[in-house]
Design a protein around this motif. Structure first.
Motif, short mmCIF file in Angstrom:
data_model
loop_
_atom_site.label_atom_id
_atom_site.label_comp_id
_atom_site.label_asym_id
_atom_site.label_seq_id
_atom_site.Cartn_x
_atom_site.Cartn_y
_atom_site.Cartn_z
N TYR A 211 19.71 74.36 -7.38
CA TYR A 211 19.19 75.33 -6.39
C TYR A 211 20.26 76.07 -5.89
O TYR A 211 19.74 77.43 -5.49
N ALA A 212 21.24 75.79 -5.87
CA ALA A 212 22.41 76.80 -5.30
C ALA A 212 22.66 78.06 -6.22
O ALA A 212 22.98 79.17 -5.28
N HIS A 213 22.22 77.93 -7.42
CA HIS A 213 22.50 78.89 -8.27
C HIS A 213 21.09 80.00 -8.28
O HIS A 213 21.12 81.16 -8.03
N THR A 214 19.82 79.13 -8.65
CA THR A 214 18.63 79.87 -8.61
C THR A 214 18.13 80.57 -7.49
O THR A 214 17.67 81.60 -7.34
N HIS A 215 18.51 79.92 -6.12
CA HIS A 215 17.86 80.54 -4.96
C HIS A 215 19.04 80.97 -4.01
O HIS A 215 18.49 81.74 -2.99
N VAL A 216 19.91 80.31 -4.12
CA VAL A 216 21.20 80.69 -2.88
C VAL A 216 21.83 81.86 -3.66
O VAL A 216 22.41 82.71 -2.79
N GLY A 217 22.08 81.85 -4.90
CA GLY A 217 22.83 83.06 -5.69
C GLY A 217 24.47 82.70 -5.87
O GLY A 217 25.10 83.45 -6.24
N PHE A 218 24.62 81.39 -5.67
CA PHE A 218 26.36 81.16 -6.10
C PHE A 218 26.57 80.89 -7.44
O PHE A 218 25.67 80.75 -8.33
N SER A 219 27.80 81.47 -7.94
CA SER A 219 27.99 81.62 -9.23
C SER A 219 28.27 80.44 -9.95
O SER A 219 28.77 79.28 -9.39
N PRO A 220 28.03 80.37 -11.31
CA PRO A 220 28.21 79.11 -12.02
C PRO A 220 29.67 78.55 -12.00
O PRO A 220 29.83 77.52 -12.01
N ASN A 221 30.52 79.51 -11.86
CA ASN A 221 31.82 79.08 -11.70
C ASN A 221 32.27 78.48 -10.49
O ASN A 221 32.95 77.49 -10.26
N LEU A 222 31.72 78.80 -9.36
CA LEU A 222 31.87 78.22 -8.03
C LEU A 222 31.33 76.99 -8.13
O LEU A 222 31.77 75.94 -7.81
N ILE A 223 30.02 76.74 -8.51
CA ILE A 223 29.36 75.56 -8.86
C ILE A 223 30.05 74.45 -9.48
O ILE A 223 30.22 73.46 -9.11
N LEU A 224 30.80 74.86 -10.66
CA LEU A 224 31.56 74.25 -11.54
C LEU A 224 32.73 73.57 -10.80
O LEU A 224 32.99 72.35 -10.65
N ALA A 225 33.30 74.60 -9.97
CA ALA A 225 34.53 74.04 -9.19
C ALA A 225 34.30 73.07 -8.19
O ALA A 225 34.88 72.14 -7.83
N VAL A 226 33.03 73.14 -7.57
CA VAL A 226 32.69 72.38 -6.40
C VAL A 226 32.48 71.01 -6.97
O VAL A 226 32.83 70.09 -6.41
N GLY A 227 31.68 71.08 -8.24
CA GLY A 227 31.73 69.55 -8.99
C GLY A 227 32.84 69.22 -9.36
O GLY A 227 32.86 67.94 -9.24
N LEU A 228 33.83 69.83 -9.75
CA LEU A 228 35.23 69.13 -9.91
C LEU A 228 35.73 68.76 -8.41
O LEU A 228 36.48 67.58 -8.70
N LEU A 229 35.69 69.33 -7.64
CA LEU A 229 36.30 68.79 -6.23
C LEU A 229 35.41 67.58 -6.01
O LEU A 229 35.73 66.51 -5.26
N GLY A 230 33.76 67.64 -6.18
CA GLY A 230 33.12 66.57 -5.90
C GLY A 230 33.48 65.30 -6.45
O GLY A 230 33.43 64.11 -6.23
N GLY A 231 33.78 65.29 -7.85
CA GLY A 231 34.34 64.11 -8.65
C GLY A 231 35.63 63.79 -8.06
O GLY A 231 35.77 62.38 -8.11
N VAL A 232 36.46 64.57 -7.57
CA VAL A 232 37.64 63.79 -6.94
C VAL A 232 37.35 63.01 -5.66
O VAL A 232 37.84 62.06 -5.27
N VAL A 233 36.42 63.76 -4.81
CA VAL A 233 36.08 63.16 -3.59
C VAL A 233 35.27 61.59 -4.03
O VAL A 233 35.59 60.74 -3.34
N VAL A 234 34.48 61.53 -5.14
CA VAL A 234 33.97 60.47 -5.40
C VAL A 234 34.94 59.28 -5.83
O VAL A 234 34.86 58.23 -5.33
N VAL A 235 36.06 59.69 -6.57
CA VAL A 235 37.27 58.74 -6.79
C VAL A 235 37.83 58.40 -5.59
O VAL A 235 38.05 57.05 -5.38
N VAL A 236 38.12 59.23 -4.66
CA VAL A 236 38.86 58.78 -3.55
C VAL A 236 38.07 57.65 -2.71
O VAL A 236 38.39 56.90 -2.21
N PHE A 237 36.78 58.00 -2.36
CA PHE A 237 35.94 57.39 -1.56
C PHE A 237 35.47 56.04 -2.26
O PHE A 237 35.43 55.16 -1.60
#
Length: 372
Positions: A211-237
Motif C-alpha cells: 500500500y505504501a508504494h502503490t497508493h502513497v508513492g514511497f520508493s521501493p528502496n525506502l520500503i526495503l530500508a524500513v523493512g530492514l529497520l523493522g527486522g532489527v526492531v523485531v529482534v530487539v523486542f
C-alpha cells in the motif's frame, strides 16, 4: 506482421504510439521517408490489418489494487514478500523447541530486505536484467536457511520432562488423538492467543508495504530500508519481551502488548497515508514492536500450556491454526475492505483481531515456573 522493438515493450508496458511515431517505425524497414513533411506519401496500409485505437487500459480503483494484486504484477515485490514469509516459515519449524529461534523472524526480515537492497543497487531495479532474473538472486541465498533450520532441528535436545517420559515408555502412540481428548479447549485458546501477532506481522510485511508504494508513492528502496529497520526492531523486542516475561509472567506481557495493539490499529494506516517518510517508518516500527512483544513470550507460553505427552502436537497445531486465521485471512481481505469502506475498515478489522486474541490470552492460565 513486423516486430517492433519499442522500449515500452521491453518493460512490459502497453504500446501506445502517436501516428507520426508509428509512421516512422514502419518506414525504417522499407526506406520510405514518412516523416510527415508536406507532399510525402501516406503510410501504406498493412494487408490483413486494420488500424484500430488501442483500448483504454483499466485504471485501478482507489485502494483496490493494494496487497496481493500488486505483488503478482511486480515480480520483485512478490519475491521480497515471499522470501520474508519463507524465512519466517523456516524459523517457525523450530520455534517451540528453542526460545532463541524466535530471533529468526527478525533476522529473516533483515536478511531479505538487505539482499534486495543490494540487488537493487547493483543490478538496478529498472533494468531488464532485474525484472527477468535479478529478483531471483535472493532465493539462492535462502537455501542457506534450509541448512540452518535442519541443523537446529537435529541438534536441539529434548526437555528433561519428555526424556523421562520417553524412558518410561509412556509417550502416546497417537498424540493428536490424546490432545483432542484432553486439551482441545487449550488448542483453540492458544491459537486465538497467537492470531494477534500474526495479523500485525503479516499486514506489516505484505499489505502495508504494498500500500505504501502503490497508493502513497514511497520508493521501493525506502520500503526495503524500513523493512530492514523493522527486522532489527523485531529482534530487539522479541528479546526484551522474552526476558521481561521471565520476571512478570508470559501471560501478562502478552496481554499488555495486545492491549497496546488495540488503539494502535486505528493509528497505523493514517500515519502511512501522511506520505511522510519519518511517519511511515514510525508506523511500521511500531507495528513490528507490538507484534514482537506479544510474540516473544509465546515460545515458552504455548508449550507450557500443553501436557508433556503431546506438547509438540498441541503447540504446532495451535501455531498453524493461528497462522491461517490471523495471518492469511486479514492479508487477503485487507484490500477489498479498503476498497469498500476505506481506512477505518482496516482499523476495525485489526482491532477485532486484537480483542479476540486478548480475550483468549486472558482465558489461559499463567505458566511461568512450570517444568518442561
Amino acid at each position: 506482421g513486423r516486430e517492433v522493438d519499442h522500449p515500452a515493450l521491453l518493460m512490459g508496458q502497453p504500446l501506445e504510439l502517436r501516428t507520426e511515431e508509428a509512421d516512422h517505425i514502419l518506414a525504417r524497414g522499407d526506406g520510405i521517408d514518412r516523416s510527415g513533411t508536406p507532399g510525402s506519401h501516406p503510410a501504406p496500409e498493412l494487408r490483413g490489418h486494420t488500424q484500430q485505437p488501442c483500448p483504454p487500459q483499466p485504471q485501478p480503483a482507489d485502494h483496490a489494487q493494494a496487497g496481493l494484486g500488486f505483488q503478482l504484477q511486480y515480480p520483485p515485490v512478490t519475491a521480497f514478500f515471499a522470501l520474508v514469509m519463507f524465512a519466517v516459515g523456516l524459523n517457525l519449524l523450530g520455534v517451540f523447541e528453542m526460545g532463541g529461534s524466535l530471533m529468526g523472524v527478525g533476522s529473516g526480515l533483515v536478511m531479505s530486505s538487505l539482499l534486495f537492497l543490494v540487488v537493487n543497487k547493483t543490478i538496478g531495479q529498472a533494468s531488464a536484467a532485474f525484472v527477468q532474473w535479478g529478483w531471483r538472486i535472493p532465493f539462492l541465498f535462502s537455501a542457506v536457511l534450509i541448512v540452518i533450520a535442519l541443523y537446529v532441528r537435529l541438534h536441539v535436545a529434548e526437555t528433561p520432562a519428555f526424556t523421562e517420559l520417553k524412558a518410561r515408555n509412556a509417550t502416546p502412540g497417537r498424540p493428536l488423538a490424546a490432545l483432542f481428548k484432553h486439551q482441545r479447549r487449550e488448542v483453540v485458546l492458544a491459537a486465538g492467543s497467537m492470531i494477534g501477532f500474526f495479523t500485525l506481522g503479516y499486514l506489516a510485511n505484505a499489505y502495508f508495504m504494498s500500500y505504501a508504494h502503490t497508493h502513497v508513492g514511497f520508493s521501493p528502496n525506502l520500503i526495503l530500508a524500513v523493512g530492514l529497520l523493522g527486522g532489527v526492531v523485531v529482534v530487539v523486542f522479541n528479546a526484551l519481551s522474552s526476558i521481561v516475561s521471565d520476571t512478570f509472567g508470559r501471560r501478562r506481557v502478552i496481554m499488555v502488548a495486545l492491549a497496546v495493539g488495540v488503539p494502535w490499529s486505528f493509528v497505523v494506516m493514517p500515519l502511512i497515508d501522511t506520505g511522510n517518510a519519518a511517519l511511515f517508518t514510525l508506523a511500521m516500527s511500531g507495528t513490528y514492536a507490538i507484534a514482537a512483544s506479544s510474540y516473544g513470550p509465546m515460545a515458552a507460553f504455548i508449550p507450557e500450556i500443553f501436557g508433556t505427552r503431546y506438547r509438540y502436537s498441541g503447540a504446532g497445531l495451535s501455531l498453524n491454526l493461528a497462522g491461517l486465521v490471523g495471518g492469511a485471512v486479514p492479508t487477503i481481505i485487507a484490500a477489498p475492505l479498503m476498497a469498500a469502506w476505506g481506512v477505518a475498515a482496516i482499523g476495525v478489522m485489526m482491532t477485532s483481531v486484537m480483542l479476540v486474541s486478548l480475550v483468549c490470552t486472558v482465558l489461559l492460565p499463567e505458566t511461568k515456573g512450570l517444568a518442561l
